[in-house]
Design an enzyme around this catalytic site. Structure first.
Site, PDB file in Angstrom:
ATOM      1  N   VAL A 136      -7.178 -34.705  26.371  1.00 53.90           N
ATOM      2  CA  VAL A 136      -6.708 -35.718  25.648  1.00 53.90           C
ATOM      3  C   VAL A 136      -5.244 -36.085  26.309  1.00 53.90           C
ATOM      4  O   VAL A 136      -4.549 -35.172  26.272  1.00 53.90           O
ATOM      5  CB  VAL A 136      -6.332 -35.446  23.955  1.00 53.90           C
ATOM      6  CG1 VAL A 136      -5.486 -36.590  23.511  1.00 53.90           C
ATOM      7  CG2 VAL A 136      -7.861 -34.922  23.426  1.00 53.90           C
ATOM      8  N   CYS A 137      -5.062 -37.432  26.995  1.00 51.23           N
ATOM      9  CA  CYS A 137      -3.831 -37.824  27.275  1.00 51.23           C
ATOM     10  C   CYS A 137      -3.491 -37.054  28.497  1.00 51.23           C
ATOM     11  O   CYS A 137      -4.367 -36.678  29.542  1.00 51.23           O
ATOM     12  CB  CYS A 137      -2.827 -37.748  26.365  1.00 51.23           C
ATOM     13  SG  CYS A 137      -1.212 -38.773  26.756  1.00 51.23           S
ATOM     14  N   SER A 138      -2.244 -36.435  28.509  1.00 53.29           N
ATOM     15  CA  SER A 138      -1.903 -35.609  29.517  1.00 53.29           C
ATOM     16  C   SER A 138      -2.461 -34.182  29.922  1.00 53.29           C
ATOM     17  O   SER A 138      -2.190 -33.371  30.688  1.00 53.29           O
ATOM     18  CB  SER A 138      -0.380 -35.448  29.600  1.00 53.29           C
ATOM     19  OG  SER A 138       0.150 -34.861  28.421  1.00 53.29           O
TER      20      SER A 138
END
Length: 355
Positions: A136-138
């Site tokens: 998720v994301c970074s």
């Protein structure tokens, strides 16, 4: 403040003297619900962590039983994890990753922070064993550091795509999409909301049918969005300070409604068209025509967000004589239609009309 994270499902063990209730490690059983392990490392973004816990933890089968067992894991059982404004304590360690059907890696506030080698080893082992691994994301930076994205297409939040590509040149970073699914085994998403896009297909795989649709309704999300939809990147056309073209760029921004040729722009800059093109490329990284096209569509985004004027009016304000051409160009750049963009990003809803 320390928060003790309990899982949505799990077997509660005997109460230890003078402490919190003990949760025995959640491991898959023959015929049991699939196990989802959500990895929490120092600097974890709480929203990124909560998204998969909510999506998988609230999914229910037709008979009301949980569709998944969810375990929040850290480097060691009971370890405190820094989550920024608070500290959380995960009751499970990396041994749970070794048993998980799906491993979800939330983002962290500092993707450049040192990583525990044991965490990277556990991610590699889970992937080798055949677990579905999603970021998720970074969280994509953790997967890349473990070598799981080498030779694969991947994405992350648009603020970090350039850094991900620079740090891990073996990864094919796509900055424009919401998520990337590599054959259902390695998945990356652009942000916490896009994490729903990688979680819901996982919920679809649960036995009993209807699980993903129910999870989507609980999350107030469409069941499926196209991964190729563009990230809604909040950046303005490049205006490098202190360079010789800065006055010209301001002039272009003030004349977006005007039909401009390369000769018109060169005349305004008092340059030959050849010199203009060369300097434009050096100072903005693109051509005058491309810069102007992007500037016009970014201005259109602002108008769609801040007004309820018809799309045809917006098109005329940014230099498009043909609304159909405007819609086509807008969709190609932004990945959605002007009307859909307005519905998603309208700053304030239009006033209600009288009956």
């Amino acid at each position: 403040m320390t928060l003790e994270l309990s899982e949505w499902t799990g077997r509660r063990g005997p109460e230890p003297a003078g402490g919190l209730p003990r949760i025995e490690p959640v491991v898959p059983e023959p015929g049991g619900q699939p196990l989802v392990a959500v990895l929490a490392v120092d600097g974890v973004v709480p929203f990124d962590l909560a998204v998969p816990v909510e999506v998988f933890g609230r999914a229910r089968l037709a008979d009301g039983r949980p569709a998944y067992r969810v375990a929040v894991c850290a480097a060691r059982p009971g370890a405190d994890v820094d989550a920024g404004t608070f500290t959380l304590r995960a009751r499970h360690g990396l041994e749970t990753l070794a048993e998980a059907d799906t491993v979800v890696v939330p983002g962290t506030g500092d993707p450049a922070a040192p990583l525990d080698p044991a965490v990277l080893d556990a991610l590699r082992a889970a992937a080798r064993r055949g677990s579905r691994v999603a970021s998720v994301c970074s969280g994509a930076f953790l997967l890349a550091a473990a070598g799981l994205l080498d030779g694969l297409r991947a994405t992350t939040h648009w603020l970090g795509t350039a850094e991900l590509a620079a740090r891990h040149p073996a990864v094919d970073v796509d900055p424009d999409v919401l998520f990337v699914d590599n054959d259902g085994r390695i998945l990356t998403s652009a942000g916490a909301a896009a994490g729903l896009d990688v979680g819901l297909p996982g919920a679809r795989a649960a036995p009993g049918g209807g699980v993903a649709a129910d999870a989507a309704r609980l999350s107030v999300m469409p069941l499926e969005r196209a991964g190729g939809q563009a990230q809604f990147i909040a950046h303005e056309p490049p205006t490098p300070g202190g360079v010789s073209l800065e006055p010209l760029l301001r002039w272009l921004a003030d004349n977006l409604r005007t039909e401009l040729t390369l000769d018109d722009i060169a005349r305004q800059a008092a340059l030959s068209t050849r010199t203009l093109s060369r300097r434009f490329r050096e100072q903005t990284g693109t051509t005058p025509a491309q810069w102007l096209a992007v500037a016009r569509l970014r201005r259109a985004q602002q108008l769609l967000e801040s007004t309820d004027c018809p799309v045809e009016w917006v098109a005329s304000q940014v230099g498009f004589a043909s609304p159909s051409t405007f819609r086509d160009r807008f969709r190609r750049l932004v990945g959605t239609s002007p009307q859909s963009y307005r519905r998603a990003f309208r700053a304030t809803p239009p006033p209600a009309r009288a009956a």
